[in-house]
Design a protein around this motif. Sequence first.
Motif, PDB file in Angstrom:
ATOM      1  N   PRO A  11      29.219  51.261 -15.977  1.00 29.19           N
ATOM      2  CA  PRO A  11      29.743  52.609 -16.149  1.00 29.19           C
ATOM      3  C   PRO A  11      29.628  53.455 -14.893  1.00 29.19           C
ATOM      4  CG  PRO A  11      28.246  52.046 -17.941  1.00 29.19           C
ATOM      5  CD  PRO A  11      28.187  50.941 -16.941  1.00 29.19           C
ATOM      6  N   ARG A  17      40.165  54.943 -11.743  1.00 30.40           N
ATOM      7  CA  ARG A  17      40.008  56.087 -12.627  1.00 30.40           C
ATOM      8  C   ARG A  17      40.118  55.666 -14.077  1.00 30.40           C
ATOM      9  NH1 ARG A  17      43.501  59.599  -8.816  1.00 30.40           N
ATOM     10  NH2 ARG A  17      41.871  60.750  -7.809  1.00 30.40           N
ATOM     11  N   ASN A  18      39.400  56.355 -14.901  1.00 30.24           N
ATOM     12  CA  ASN A  18      39.433  56.117 -16.333  1.00 30.24           C
ATOM     13  C   ASN A  18      40.757  56.670 -16.871  1.00 30.24           C
ATOM     14  OD1 ASN A  18      39.112  56.253 -19.115  1.00 30.24           O
ATOM     15  ND2 ASN A  18      36.942  56.759 -18.979  1.00 30.24           N
ATOM     16  N   ALA A  84      35.403  63.082 -15.541  1.00 28.64           N
ATOM     17  CA  ALA A  84      35.516  61.697 -15.069  1.00 28.64           C
ATOM     18  C   ALA A  84      34.142  61.143 -14.702  1.00 28.64           C
ATOM     19  CB  ALA A  84      36.462  61.620 -13.874  1.00 28.64           C
ATOM     20  N   ARG A  88      31.699  58.184 -16.995  1.00 29.61           N
ATOM     21  CA  ARG A  88      31.093  56.975 -16.423  1.00 29.61           C
ATOM     22  C   ARG A  88      29.640  56.825 -16.839  1.00 29.61           C
ATOM     23  NH1 ARG A  88      33.222  56.049 -10.333  1.00 29.61           N
ATOM     24  NH2 ARG A  88      35.425  55.984 -10.845  1.00 29.61           N
ATOM     25  N   VAL A 143      38.334  61.903 -24.892  1.00 32.65           N
ATOM     26  CA  VAL A 143      37.681  60.919 -24.024  1.00 32.65           C
ATOM     27  C   VAL A 143      36.508  60.294 -24.761  1.00 32.65           C
ATOM     28  CG1 VAL A 143      36.315  60.627 -21.918  1.00 32.65           C
ATOM     29  CG2 VAL A 143      38.423  61.965 -21.876  1.00 32.65           C
ATOM     30  N   HIS A 147      36.145  56.362 -25.649  1.00 33.37           N
ATOM     31  CA  HIS A 147      34.957  55.664 -25.176  1.00 33.37           C
ATOM     32  C   HIS A 147      34.274  54.928 -26.335  1.00 33.37           C
ATOM     33  CE1 HIS A 147      31.807  54.801 -22.357  1.00 33.37           C
ATOM     34  NE2 HIS A 147      30.904  55.372 -23.114  1.00 33.37           N
ATOM     35  N   ARG A 150      36.278  51.773 -27.272  1.00 34.43           N
ATOM     36  CA  ARG A 150      36.051  50.692 -26.325  1.00 34.43           C
ATOM     37  C   ARG A 150      34.717  50.018 -26.591  1.00 34.43           C
ATOM     38  NH1 ARG A 150      37.941  53.275 -20.825  1.00 34.43           N
ATOM     39  NH2 ARG A 150      40.135  52.881 -21.041  1.00 34.43           N
TER      40      ARG A 150
END
Length: 154
Positions: A11, A17-18, A84, A88, A143, A147, A150
Motif C-alpha cells: 500500500p 495512481r489509484n 491519494a 495507500r 474510495v 478499497h 478490493r
Amino acid sequence: METASTITSSPTSSGPRNPAVVRATTVGAAAAIVVNVSLWAIGGAADASFVVDPAIGEPDLEVGVVKVLLTTLLPFAAGAALLALAARRSRRWVTMLATVGGVVAVASAAGPLAGGHDTATGVLLATMHVTTGAAFVVAATKVTVVHRQRAVHE
C-alpha cells in the motif's frame, strides 16, 4: 533448488495512481463545481452582491464565477492529493481525512457568513463551502468502499 521470487505492491509503494481516487475525486470536483456555479448564477439573478470583506486581504472583494471555480477546484485538488496518500495507508486514514475535510468545510463557512455584505451573499457562499466539503466526503467514501471491495477479492 530454485526459489521463484514474486513482486507484490504494498500500500505504500510508489506505483501508479489509484484509479478509484482519481475517478471519485474527479466526479466529486465536477459535481461541486456544477452546484457552486449554479448557486452563483442563482445568487446573481436574486441580486446578491457577492461582495465580501475577508479577514485577510483587500476589503470589498467581489466573488465572480472564476473565483468560485478556483476556490472550489483548488481545495478539492489538495484534498484529492491527500486522499491519494491516505488511500495507500488504510481505510482508517481515508475515513479520518474525510472527517477532517467535512469539519474544515463547515468551519470555513463561517467566513462568508461573517464577511458577506448582504445576507444572500453570506448564505450562498457558505453553502458553496459546505457543498465542496460534502462532495469531498462523498468522494472519500467512494474510495473507502472500493478499497473494501478490493480487500475482499484479494
